[in-house]
Design a protein around this motif. Structure first.
Motif, PDB file in Angstrom:
ATOM      1  N   ASN A  97       1.221   6.652  14.423  1.00 18.30           N
ATOM      2  CA  ASN A  97       0.254   6.434  13.169  1.00 18.30           C
ATOM      3  C   ASN A  97       0.714   5.579  12.248  1.00 18.30           C
ATOM      4  O   ASN A  97       2.087   5.697  11.756  1.00 18.30           O
ATOM      5  N   GLY A  98       0.040   4.495  11.738  1.00 18.94           N
ATOM      6  CA  GLY A  98       0.363   3.787  10.561  1.00 18.94           C
ATOM      7  C   GLY A  98       0.852   4.291   9.153  1.00 18.94           C
ATOM      8  O   GLY A  98      -0.014   5.106   8.800  1.00 18.94           O
ATOM      9  N   LEU A  99       1.689   3.672   8.585  1.00 16.87           N
ATOM     10  CA  LEU A  99       1.935   3.966   6.944  1.00 16.87           C
ATOM     11  C   LEU A  99       1.825   2.568   6.277  1.00 16.87           C
ATOM     12  O   LEU A  99       2.520   1.789   6.671  1.00 16.87           O
ATOM     13  N   ASN A 100       1.626   2.825   4.858  1.00 18.21           N
ATOM     14  CA  ASN A 100       1.477   1.633   4.271  1.00 18.21           C
ATOM     15  C   ASN A 100       1.869   2.360   2.665  1.00 18.21           C
ATOM     16  O   ASN A 100       1.552   2.839   2.053  1.00 18.21           O
ATOM     17  N   PHE A 101       3.138   1.622   2.507  1.00 17.08           N
ATOM     18  CA  PHE A 101       3.887   2.089   1.075  1.00 17.08           C
ATOM     19  C   PHE A 101       3.320   0.758  -0.050  1.00 17.08           C
ATOM     20  O   PHE A 101       3.397  -0.264   0.360  1.00 17.08           O
ATOM     21  N   VAL A 102       2.509   1.316  -1.115  1.00 11.94           N
ATOM     22  CA  VAL A 102       2.141   0.179  -1.911  1.00 11.94           C
ATOM     23  C   VAL A 102       2.481   0.820  -3.409  1.00 11.94           C
ATOM     24  O   VAL A 102       2.189   1.824  -4.006  1.00 11.94           O
ATOM     25  N   GLU A 103       2.889  -0.535  -4.122  1.00 14.86           N
ATOM     26  CA  GLU A 103       2.989  -0.233  -5.572  1.00 14.86           C
ATOM     27  C   GLU A 103       2.303  -0.911  -6.261  1.00 14.86           C
ATOM     28  O   GLU A 103       2.074  -2.366  -5.832  1.00 14.86           O
ATOM     29  N   ARG A 104       1.644  -0.468  -7.417  1.00 19.34           N
ATOM     30  CA  ARG A 104       0.845  -1.284  -8.252  1.00 19.34           C
ATOM     31  C   ARG A 104       1.740  -2.257  -9.042  1.00 19.34           C
ATOM     32  O   ARG A 104       2.837  -1.907  -9.612  1.00 19.34           O
ATOM     33  N   PHE A 106       2.440  -4.725 -12.568  1.00 14.91           N
ATOM     34  CA  PHE A 106       2.129  -4.571 -13.931  1.00 14.91           C
ATOM     35  C   PHE A 106       2.606  -5.662 -14.783  1.00 14.91           C
ATOM     36  O   PHE A 106       3.859  -6.200 -14.448  1.00 14.91           O
ATOM     37  N   GLY A 107       1.831  -6.445 -15.468  1.00 15.41           N
ATOM     38  CA  GLY A 107       2.263  -7.785 -16.141  1.00 15.41           C
ATOM     39  C   GLY A 107       2.766  -8.592 -15.234  1.00 15.41           C
ATOM     40  O   GLY A 107       1.976  -9.229 -14.470  1.00 15.41           O
ATOM     41  N   ILE A 108       4.054  -8.955 -15.487  1.00 14.07           N
ATOM     42  CA  ILE A 108       4.581 -10.161 -14.447  1.00 14.07           C
ATOM     43  C   ILE A 108       4.831  -9.540 -13.295  1.00 14.07           C
ATOM     44  O   ILE A 108       5.563 -10.502 -12.393  1.00 14.07           O
ATOM     45  N   ARG A 109       5.097  -8.375 -12.903  1.00 17.23           N
ATOM     46  CA  ARG A 109       5.261  -7.901 -11.775  1.00 17.23           C
ATOM     47  C   ARG A 109       4.186  -7.598 -10.771  1.00 17.23           C
ATOM     48  O   ARG A 109       3.223  -7.009 -11.229  1.00 17.23           O
ATOM     49  N   SER A 110       4.057  -8.213  -9.597  1.00 16.34           N
ATOM     50  CA  SER A 110       3.002  -8.365  -8.838  1.00 16.34           C
ATOM     51  C   SER A 110       3.010  -7.042  -7.836  1.00 16.34           C
ATOM     52  O   SER A 110       4.049  -6.403  -7.907  1.00 16.34           O
ATOM     53  N   ALA A 111       1.851  -6.746  -7.313  1.00 14.73           N
ATOM     54  CA  ALA A 111       1.829  -5.483  -6.471  1.00 14.73           C
ATOM     55  C   ALA A 111       2.504  -5.618  -5.310  1.00 14.73           C
ATOM     56  O   ALA A 111       2.912  -7.041  -4.961  1.00 14.73           O
ATOM     57  N   LEU A 112       3.049  -4.699  -4.584  1.00 11.68           N
ATOM     58  CA  LEU A 112       3.860  -4.858  -3.574  1.00 11.68           C
ATOM     59  C   LEU A 112       3.343  -3.963  -2.303  1.00 11.68           C
ATOM     60  O   LEU A 112       3.126  -2.794  -2.784  1.00 11.68           O
ATOM     61  N   GLY A 113       3.153  -4.233  -1.153  1.00 11.75           N
ATOM     62  CA  GLY A 113       2.807  -3.639   0.085  1.00 11.75           C
ATOM     63  C   GLY A 113       3.897  -3.801   1.116  1.00 11.75           C
ATOM     64  O   GLY A 113       4.318  -4.701   1.346  1.00 11.75           O
ATOM     65  N   VAL A 114       4.252  -2.471   1.624  1.00  8.19           N
ATOM     66  CA  VAL A 114       5.253  -2.745   2.788  1.00  8.19           C
ATOM     67  C   VAL A 114       4.660  -1.752   3.838  1.00  8.19           C
ATOM     68  O   VAL A 114       4.752  -0.280   3.679  1.00  8.19           O
ATOM     69  N   SER A 115       4.188  -2.200   4.920  1.00 10.49           N
ATOM     70  CA  SER A 115       3.451  -1.444   5.750  1.00 10.49           C
ATOM     71  C   SER A 115       4.642  -1.191   7.104  1.00 10.49           C
ATOM     72  O   SER A 115       5.631  -1.987   7.304  1.00 10.49           O
TER      73      SER A 115
END
Length: 359
Positions: A97-104, A106-115
């Motif tokens: 089953n698939g997993l997706n790690f996501v950090e929101r 903030f400001g100059i730091r963009s969102a990040l997704g690691v699937s």
């Protein structure tokens, strides 16, 4: 199969999303868990926010993680009759089953997704695995899929094409969102292969959401601003001439937490139609906002007085864009992929309600 009374159906992967909240993935000691997936998010919002009975076609490994995903889907009110269950082998050797790690961001730091989604059960679907005639005979009005599902493996685009063809055969409206993800294509032909697949599938769609994903020579090459959206959508219309509606969000990023947000659409019946503009929109979590836009757009198209798929007017399309833009905006005010907005909140925002405290 017990599927009955379903209005909208989606084909796609549903993953577990692990969210470290205000922290970073690499330093987290705890995560909040949600469900999410590009195609699934659309029908989940159509059910939970807009009240339309919805179903998802996907595959999960029959283990405790898969059953957690199922439980989250059921909490969202989405029908699971068409979930295919793959046997587990204890360690995920044959399927997982698939997993997706996501950090929101903030400001100059963009969102990040690691699937972490290779070799998932849904990526192993093949043409012929789903009885689409039986699924569409149950009476859904709308079917949605997209480029995320199509990019999961060498077989999933065939499954999507089979489903879209069957939907049209049964008179079901079909929508497609290219939703380009470089990580899905880097080892499988890159953006050129992704564009080839998107065009192949979008030509079966009545409505293309995220249509600017088909603009320019390759996905990701072209950044379109509001002033050039009309010309870009006209260019896309020549690539997918059978599509009745091409719709898109428009975003200008000032920072991870402040974006200008709007939308636009084109149809042969109405020409170019601009959606509402929300400059300086404050954002908590932008992941899933495009799916939120798609859900609102579909709701608007399905529920207008001049009912879809009848003749399309500019007023009808403007109303649909307003639902999509407002719902997508509200989806960005809460964490997680899935919408937490209510229809009353969407319509209040459309009417210009202020953000004052309600007591």
């Amino acid at each position: 199969m017990t599927l009955r009374g379903i209005d909208v159906m989606a084909l796609g992967e549903v993953m577990l999303r692990f969210d470290p909240g205000e922290g970073r993935i690499r330093t987290a000691r705890s995560f909040q868990v949600w469900e999410g997936g590009g195609e699934y998010n659309v029908v989940r919002a159509l059910r939970r926010c807009f009240g339309l009975p919805a179903s998802v076609v996907t595959a999960l490994v029959d283990n405790q993680v898969g059953r957690l995903v199922e439980d989250l889907i059921l909490q969202g009110g989405v029908d699971t009759s068409l979930v295919r269950w793959a046997p587990g082998d204890g360690i995920g050797h044959t399927a997982r089953n698939g997993l997706n790690f996501v950090e929101r961001g903030f400001g100059i730091r963009s969102a990040l997704g690691v699937s972490d989604r290779a070799h998932t059960a849904v990526s192993q679907l093949r043409a012929g695995d789903i009885d689409w005639d039986a699924a569409f005979a149950a009476g859904p009005r709308w079917f949605h899929t997209g480029g995320i599902f199509a990019g999961l493996s060498e077989t999933t685009a065939d499954v999507a094409e089979e489903a879209m063809t069957a939907a049209r055969r049964h008179g079901v409206t079909v929508s497609y969102d290219p939703n380009y993800r470089p990580s899905l294509w880097d080892a499988r032909g890159g953006p050129g292969r992704a564009r080839e697949t998107d065009l192949r599938l979008a030509r079966h769609a009545d409505v293309v959401v995220g249509a600017l994903g088909l603009a320019g020579p390759r996905p990701g090459d072209l950044r379109v601003c509001a002033e050039s959206a009309a010309d870009a959508l006209a260019e896309v219309s020549s690539k997918v001439p059978a599509a009745r509606v091409l719709a898109t969000t428009l975003r200008h990023v000032h920072s991870a937490g402040v974006n200008d947000w709007s939308s636009a659409a084109w149809s042969a019946e109405t020409g170019f139609v601009a959606g509402p503009e929300m400059p300086g929109l404050n954002i908590l979590d932008r992941i899933g906002s495009g799916d939120g836009f798609a859900a609102g757009l579909i709701y608007g198209l399905l529920t207008a007085d001049d009912a879809w798929p009848g003749p399309l007017t500019a007023t009808h399309l403007e109303r649909s864009l307003a639902y999509g833009t407002a719902h997508g905006a509200l989806a960005m005010t809460t964490p997680g992929d899935v919408s937490m907005a209510s229809l009353a909140e969407v319509e209040a925002l459309m009417a210009g309600a202020p953000a004052a405290v309600r007591r």
